[in-house]
Structure formats: structure tokens, C-alpha cells
Design a protein around this motif. Structure first.
Motif, mmCIF file in Angstrom:
data_model
loop_
_atom_site.group_PDB
_atom_site.id
_atom_site.type_symbol
_atom_site.label_atom_id
_atom_site.label_comp_id
_atom_site.label_asym_id
_atom_site.label_seq_id
_atom_site.Cartn_x
_atom_site.Cartn_y
_atom_site.Cartn_z
ATOM 1 N N LYS A 107 -27.252 7.410 -63.295
ATOM 2 C CA LYS A 107 -27.364 8.011 -64.633
ATOM 3 C C LYS A 107 -26.137 7.699 -65.491
ATOM 4 O O LYS A 107 -25.952 8.291 -66.551
ATOM 5 N N ASN A 108 -25.300 6.776 -64.991
ATOM 6 C CA ASN A 108 -24.078 6.393 -65.708
ATOM 7 C C ASN A 108 -23.208 7.610 -66.033
ATOM 8 O O ASN A 108 -22.687 7.762 -67.140
ATOM 9 N N ILE A 109 -23.086 8.487 -65.057
ATOM 10 C CA ILE A 109 -22.289 9.711 -65.219
ATOM 11 C C ILE A 109 -20.904 9.488 -64.622
ATOM 12 O O ILE A 109 -20.768 8.989 -63.501
ATOM 13 N N SER A 110 -19.879 9.839 -65.380
ATOM 14 C CA SER A 110 -18.506 9.700 -64.885
ATOM 15 C C SER A 110 -18.006 11.057 -64.387
ATOM 16 O O SER A 110 -18.355 12.105 -64.931
ATOM 17 N N MET A 111 -17.175 11.016 -63.341
ATOM 18 C CA MET A 111 -16.607 12.234 -62.760
ATOM 19 C C MET A 111 -15.089 12.219 -62.951
ATOM 20 O O MET A 111 -14.412 11.300 -62.488
ATOM 21 N N ILE A 112 -14.591 13.220 -63.641
ATOM 22 C CA ILE A 112 -13.157 13.316 -63.937
ATOM 23 C C ILE A 112 -12.547 14.419 -63.080
ATOM 24 O O ILE A 112 -13.096 15.521 -62.979
ATOM 25 N N THR A 113 -11.413 14.128 -62.460
ATOM 26 C CA THR A 113 -10.720 15.126 -61.639
ATOM 27 C C THR A 113 -9.474 15.632 -62.359
ATOM 28 O O THR A 113 -8.782 14.871 -63.030
ATOM 29 N N GLN A 114 -9.228 16.908 -62.228
ATOM 30 C CA GLN A 114 -8.063 17.542 -62.850
ATOM 31 C C GLN A 114 -7.410 18.450 -61.811
ATOM 32 O O GLN A 114 -7.999 19.428 -61.368
ATOM 33 N N TYR A 115 -6.182 18.120 -61.420
ATOM 34 C CA TYR A 115 -5.478 18.878 -60.388
ATOM 35 C C TYR A 115 -4.334 19.683 -60.995
ATOM 36 O O TYR A 115 -3.500 19.133 -61.719
ATOM 37 N N GLU A 116 -4.333 20.972 -60.699
ATOM 38 C CA GLU A 116 -3.241 21.847 -61.130
ATOM 39 C C GLU A 116 -2.672 22.552 -59.903
ATOM 40 O O GLU A 116 -2.663 23.776 -59.803
ATOM 41 N N ILE A 117 -2.261 21.740 -58.943
ATOM 42 C CA ILE A 117 -1.703 22.238 -57.688
ATOM 43 C C ILE A 117 -0.469 21.413 -57.339
ATOM 44 O O ILE A 117 -0.270 20.317 -57.881
ATOM 45 N N GLU A 118 0.333 21.944 -56.427
ATOM 46 C CA GLU A 118 1.492 21.202 -55.929
ATOM 47 C C GLU A 118 1.045 20.227 -54.840
ATOM 48 O O GLU A 118 0.010 20.420 -54.201
ATOM 49 N N ASP A 119 1.830 19.184 -54.623
ATOM 50 C CA ASP A 119 1.478 18.166 -53.627
ATOM 51 C C ASP A 119 1.327 18.749 -52.223
ATOM 52 O O ASP A 119 0.500 18.295 -51.448
ATOM 53 N N GLY A 120 2.114 19.756 -51.904
ATOM 54 C CA GLY A 120 2.075 20.315 -50.553
ATOM 55 C C GLY A 120 1.061 21.427 -50.358
ATOM 56 O O GLY A 120 0.925 21.969 -49.247
ATOM 57 N N ASP A 121 0.337 21.791 -51.411
ATOM 58 C CA ASP A 121 -0.630 22.884 -51.294
ATOM 59 C C ASP A 121 -1.772 22.512 -50.346
ATOM 60 O O ASP A 121 -2.319 21.408 -50.403
ATOM 61 N N ALA A 122 -2.126 23.466 -49.475
ATOM 62 C CA ALA A 122 -3.244 23.268 -48.552
ATOM 63 C C ALA A 122 -4.047 24.557 -48.464
ATOM 64 O O ALA A 122 -3.528 25.645 -48.730
ATOM 65 N N VAL A 123 -5.315 24.418 -48.115
ATOM 66 C CA VAL A 123 -6.171 25.598 -47.956
ATOM 67 C C VAL A 123 -6.589 25.721 -46.496
ATOM 68 O O VAL A 123 -6.668 24.725 -45.767
ATOM 69 N N ALA A 124 -6.856 26.957 -46.072
ATOM 70 C CA ALA A 124 -7.376 27.197 -44.727
ATOM 71 C C ALA A 124 -8.887 27.055 -44.795
ATOM 72 O O ALA A 124 -9.572 27.926 -45.333
ATOM 73 N N ALA A 125 -9.410 25.956 -44.271
ATOM 74 C CA ALA A 125 -10.841 25.675 -44.444
ATOM 75 C C ALA A 125 -11.373 24.769 -43.342
ATOM 76 O O ALA A 125 -10.617 24.122 -42.624
ATOM 77 N N ASP A 126 -12.700 24.750 -43.236
ATOM 78 C CA ASP A 126 -13.397 23.769 -42.417
ATOM 79 C C ASP A 126 -13.675 22.581 -43.332
ATOM 80 O O ASP A 126 -14.447 22.689 -44.288
#
Length: 259
Positions: free
Chosen positions: A133-152
Motif C-alpha cells: 500500500k506504499n505505506i511508510s513507517m516512521i520511528t520516534q524514540y524518546e528513551i536513553e540508549d541503556g533503557d530496557a524493559v522486563a519482557a518476553d
């Protein structure tokens, strides 16, 4: 069940509230039926996966033309069979995921995960779908490089895949989807915003219910994806939700605790 009691006294016109009746019902038989239904769905889904996979393998062999040349009509027919087979495989996979959640047999591998890596993995999985569909996906990060989440990692990427696939399906041609990741105190928020037709606010509570589909939508789905997503995120001590209005697009989001 709470039933309010209102009466109209003799000679009066207005109703007066005089109390309530509280009904208690034994729902054990319904719980047992629900459990039996879940086990039945899990068993059937598991048994269906093998023959469906075999059908898809046979289609792929024919497409490679090892058994002779194919004309255009035959190629179109094989393409249709392959697409239907994939859809059946997706449905059985979703049913298996749902039954695992309902029976408590879901296994989570919680570990420190990079939000950027999870987003990149999800984008890679839906790139071809977006290209159609010629759709573009833009990413925007507002986190620190070392940030991590507890997740599967795998199950969280599955949720993002579901959000992104829905966003692509409901977006118009040549539109843009925004993927935003931001730190909010002790959590990291992941949100996916599209510019589609949006969802009426009266359906927001039901959107994560099993088998629910917004009335008037003509999408080939099972109504299970968002229900499974909700279970996956909540099992990881996270929060999931939607912000949307008609003709103003939709934002689906989830938040996970920082590791």
C-alpha cells in the motif's frame, strides 16, 4: 446481579426507590463448560496445523514447477490456495495462543529487552505488507540508549506485529504510520498511530474482547488478535489501550515496566 426496586405509591405519580435485590448465582457449570471449550479449541487447532502446513508445502512444490509448467490460470489458483492456507494457519495459531492464555499454560521468558530491537524486529515482519500500500513507517524514540524493559521478547514483538498489521490494513494508500517509544517514569510506552478512519469511542471497551470486530468493518480477521495481545501484555505486568475517534485515526499502545 443487582436489581434496583422502584415503586409508585397509590395516589402518586413519581417512582420512589425503596431498595435493591441482590441475586447470587452458582456459575460453576458455566466455568466447567468454558474450560472444556478451551481444551477442545486447543486440541482441534493443534491437529489442524499439521495438514494445513502440508497443504502449503504441496502448493510451494507446485509453484516451483518441478512437476511441469503452469499456465497463468493455474498460477492464480495456486496463489489463492496459498493465501487461504496461510490465513487458516494464522487462525489456528491465534486460537492456540488464546487457549494457552486461558488455561494458564502460557510460558513467558521475561528478561531485559531493548525496546529498539523489539520495534525493529516487528517492522521487519510487516515491511512487505506495508509496501503493498506504499505505506511508510516512521520511528520516534524518546528513551536513553541503556533503557530496557522486563519482557518476553517474542510475545511482545507478536503484539507489535498485530498492532502494525491492523494499522496497515486500516490506513489509506500512501499514508504514514508513526511508531513511538518513550520513557514514562518506571515504564516504557510503545504506541502505533495510523491515519485510518478511526474507531468510535463507544467500542473502545469492547475492542480487546474475544471475537469482537467493529461493526461495519469488512476485514478478514478472527477478532482474536487484540484479545491475545491484551493477555500477553497483562501477563507481563503491563498495560494496554487505545485512543481513537472517528475520522481521526487510531493510536494503540502498551506500556511495560523498566528493567
Amino acid at each position: 446481579e443487582v436489581v434496583p426496586i422502584n415503586i409508585i405509591k397509590t395516589g402518586e405519580n413519581e417512582k420512589k426507590y425503596i431498595g435493591r435485590v441482590i441475586l447470587l448465582r452458582n456459575i460453576t457449570p458455566f466455568k466447567e463448560l468454558d474450560f472444556a471449550k478451551t481444551n477442545f479449541i486447543a486440541t482441534i487447532s493443534h491437529e489442524l496445523k499439521t495438514p494445513i502446513s502440508a497443504i502449503k508445502m504441496g502448493v510451494q512444490l507446485l509453484e516451483n514447477q518441478k512437476f511441469g509448467e503452469l499456465n497463468e490460470q493455474q498460477k492464480e489458483l495456486l496463489k489463492s490456495i496459498n493465501e487461504d492456507g496461510q490465513r487458516l494457519l494464522d487462525i489456528t495459531g491465534e486460537l492456540l495462543n488464546l487457549s494457552q492464555v486461558e488455561t494458564g499454560n502460557i510460558r513467558l521468558n521475561i528478561e531485559p529487552c531493548s525496546p529498539k530491537e523489539m520495534v525493529q524486529a516487528a517492522i521487519k515482519n510487516v515491511e512487505k505488507l506495508a509496501e503493498q500500500k506504499n505505506i511508510s513507517m516512521i520511528t520516534q524514540y524518546e528513551i536513553e540508549d541503556g533503557d530496557a524493559v522486563a519482557a518476553d521478547f517474542d510475545k511482545t514483538v507478536w503484539v507489535m506485529n498485530n498492532f502494525l498489521s491492523n494499522a496497515i490494513k486500516h490506513s489509506f494508500q500512501d499514508e504514514t504510520i508513526l511508531i513511538r517509544v518513550e520513557r514514562k517514569e518506571s515504564t516504557v510506552s510503545f504506541s502505533i498511530t495510523d491515519t485510518g478512519k478511526g474507531i468510535d469511542e463507544k467500542y473502545h471497551r469492547q475492542i480487546f474482547d474475544r471475537y469482537f470486530q467493529v461493526p461495519g468493518e469488512h476485514q478478514n480477521g478472527t477478532g482474536l488478535g487484540l484479545a491475545i495481545s491484551k493477555n500477553f501484555i497483562e501477563k507481563q505486568h503491563g498495560e494496554i489501550g487505545v485512543k481513537s475517534s472517528l475520522n481521526q485515526g487510531s493510536t494503540f499502545y502498551f506500556m511495560l515496566p523498566v528493567k
